[in-house]
Design an enzyme around this catalytic site. Structure first.
Site, mmCIF file in Angstrom:
data_model
loop_
_atom_site.group_PDB
_atom_site.id
_atom_site.type_symbol
_atom_site.label_atom_id
_atom_site.label_comp_id
_atom_site.label_asym_id
_atom_site.label_seq_id
_atom_site.Cartn_x
_atom_site.Cartn_y
_atom_site.Cartn_z
ATOM 1 C CE1 TYR A 174 -3.671 2.848 0.748
ATOM 2 C CE2 TYR A 174 -2.163 3.003 2.652
ATOM 3 C CZ TYR A 174 -3.225 3.359 1.908
ATOM 4 O OH TYR A 174 -4.100 4.639 2.018
ATOM 5 C CE LYS A 178 -3.791 5.255 -1.253
ATOM 6 N NZ LYS A 178 -4.642 5.691 -2.320
#
Length: 306
Positions: A174, A178
């Site tokens: 993640y 991001k």
């Protein structure tokens, strides 16, 4: 829809991952400010499992019940076909697309040594590829408009995270996705400015399905009557403003948003530097690096590191 300024009146905005959480809050806020909203949601579970048209259609019904305009899009925006159809849905329903809010995502958290390839690929696909493909096809549409002499005044709002800015223990997939979204935002802002497209990113902190597990205590709702700093609706006003004509001149920026707080994130910048004017030995390079690190402030801690 009373109590609003109508700063998005007449605009058409596509929001991905808008069936729940932040995306739903953004869609409702945009509609309240006069935008016609394309509500995209694949309707997956918290880890990307399954699919359902229900969440997207429920938000559309909610917007229409409040007097707003909305249509559902239930395609997978992490695929080229899904991204093409997202832009196509806006054009077919309303004849234009003025802003894109990239928000879709899910989590598969694991410590790095336990993180499987499938979990890496799935999370990077929905977050990073799921930003790139809708942005690519929306940008192609806006470029064509600009070349036809119709400067679009378009906006893109991407969704990054503090995990992508600082790192987060147990979220390597993640956080990497991001962080990639930040770089994508900067490149897109530079490349698309000539076509009248402004591109920014928001790093929100809010209570959603994605934060219920890893940050449940920090995201808990307050007692009755207290300000709910972690409500997703707190982030939406900034997203609405960035998607509106009022944000003219603002591009290539990353903004943190939570509760009533907005912070401009400055990102990487050059700190202490030493130039020897010639090639160093490894020992010389190490000694110079240690001197420079002694002059630099310590890095901010990674989320969850203690």
């Amino acid at each position: 829809m009373s109590g609003t300024s109508g700063i998005c009146a007449g605009r058409v905005v596509a929001v991905t991952g808008a069936g729940r959480g932040l995306g739903r809050a953004h869609a409702l806020a945009l509609a309240a400010e006069g935008a016609a909203v394309v509500v995209n949601d694949l309707g997956t579970g918290p880890a990307g499992e399954g699919a359902s048209e229900g969440p997207a259609h429920a938000v559309v019904a909610e917007i229409r019940a409040g007097g707003g305009a909305a249509v559902a899009h239930t395609g997978d925006i992490a695929t080229d076909a899904g991204a093409v159809s997202l832009v196509g849905t806006a054009l077919e329903a309303y004849g234009r697309l003025d802003a894109l809010v990239n928000n879709a995502g899910f989590l598969r958290d694991r410590m790095l040594v336990n993180l499987g390839e499938d979990d890496w690929d799935a999370v990077v696909a929905v977050h990073l590829k799921g930003h790139f493909l809708p942005l690519r096809h929306a940008a192609a549409h806006w470029r064509a408009r600009a070349k036809a002499g119709q400067v679009p005044g378009a906006r893109v709002v991407n969704t990054t995270s503090g995990a992508g800015l600082l790192g987060s223990v147990g979220q390597a997939n993640y956080a990497a996705a991001k962080a990639g979204i930040v770089a994508l935002t900067l490149v897109a802002a530079a490349e698309l400015a000539r076509y009248g497209v402004l591109v920014n990113a928001v790093a929100p902190a809010a209570r959603t399905r994605m934060t219920e597990g890893p940050f449940a205590d920090a995201m808990a709702a307050p007692g009755a009557g207290a300000f709910d700093a972690m409500a997703p609706e707190n982030v939406s006003p900034l997203v609405v403003w960035l998607a509106s004509p009022e944000s003219a001149g603002v591009t290539g920026r990353v903004l943190e948003a939570d509760g009533g707080r907005i912070t401009v994130m400055n990102g990487w910048h050059r700190g202490p530097t030493a130039d020897s004017g010639t090639r160093r030995t490894p020992a010389e390079a190490g000694a110079a690096t240690r001197r420079l690190l002694a002059q630099a402030p310590p890095p901010l801690p990674v989320y969850g590191s203690g």
